[in-house]
Design an enzyme around this catalytic site. Structure first.
Site: not given
Length: 200
Positions: A68-69, A86, A90
């Site tokens: 994703d990053g 995110d 998490d």
């Protein structure tokens, strides 16, 4: 820490994969959500006692978490909310796995397992909270060994090898030690910053 080591080793590969994913129109937040859903599914598998498959699903979910990053950087879609989203998911993702393990050990009457999973969950959340709160105060806080990548690695190994309970005991101890180390590190950093300079 494992996080920095893996990032350096895998950054090029992740960038290339992210470039391919970008062509599909997928967004970084979509990958973040898929990673979370995978971890939630792993929690359900843990609750049912399917530890091996739960470990495989956790490992697969980590791929989305890593990408994703990279996708955000590749598409120029990085944003403060994306980073927050995110980190936000998490915490829920880890809690889902620990929650599944608590349910399993509770239904099988293994009180020691319930305790180990509970304290591992608390320690994991406090490690992450300590860093986030410290950074909110302007203090960098990465002390200790058991950040999220290390914790996830131990969870995966414990689940796929059938050694979930020893893994939880390790996490219950090591995460809380890491949280305590971060507390002391922040204390030292803030005390030194607030201490007036000595006269010449």
């Amino acid at each position: 820490m494992i996080e920095e080591h893996l990032r350096g080793r895998l950054n090029g590969a992740l960038t290339r994969i992210a470039a391919l994913i970008a062509r599909t129109g997928a967004t970084p937040n979509t990958l973040t959500l898929l990673g979370f859903l995978g971890m939630a599914a792993a929690g359900v598998l843990c609750a049912s006692g399917s530890f091996f498959f739960a470990g495989l699903v956790v490992a697969a979910s980590c791929v989305f978490d890593a990408l994703d990053g990279a996708l955000a950087r590749a598409t120029g879609a990085a944003s403060p909310f994306g980073a927050f989203f995110d980190s936000f998911l998490d915490r829920y993702a880890e809690a889902a796995v620990y929650g599944g393990l608590v349910v399993y050990y509770a239904t099988t009457g293994t009180i020691s397992g319930v305790g180990a999973a509970f304290f591992a969950a608390i320690g994991s959340l406090m490690v992450s909270y300590a860093r986030a709160r410290a950074e909110g105060l302007g203090v960098e806080c990465r002390a200790g060994l058991f950040a999220r990548p290390e914790r996830i690695a131990v969870i995966i190994i414990g689940l796929v090898t059938g050694l979930a309970f020893p893994a939880l005991v390790l996490l219950a101890v090591a995460t809380n030690i890491t949280a305590a180390r971060r507390l002391l590190a922040v204390r030292g950093a803030t005390l030194s910053a607030s201490r007036p300079p000595r006269s010449p």
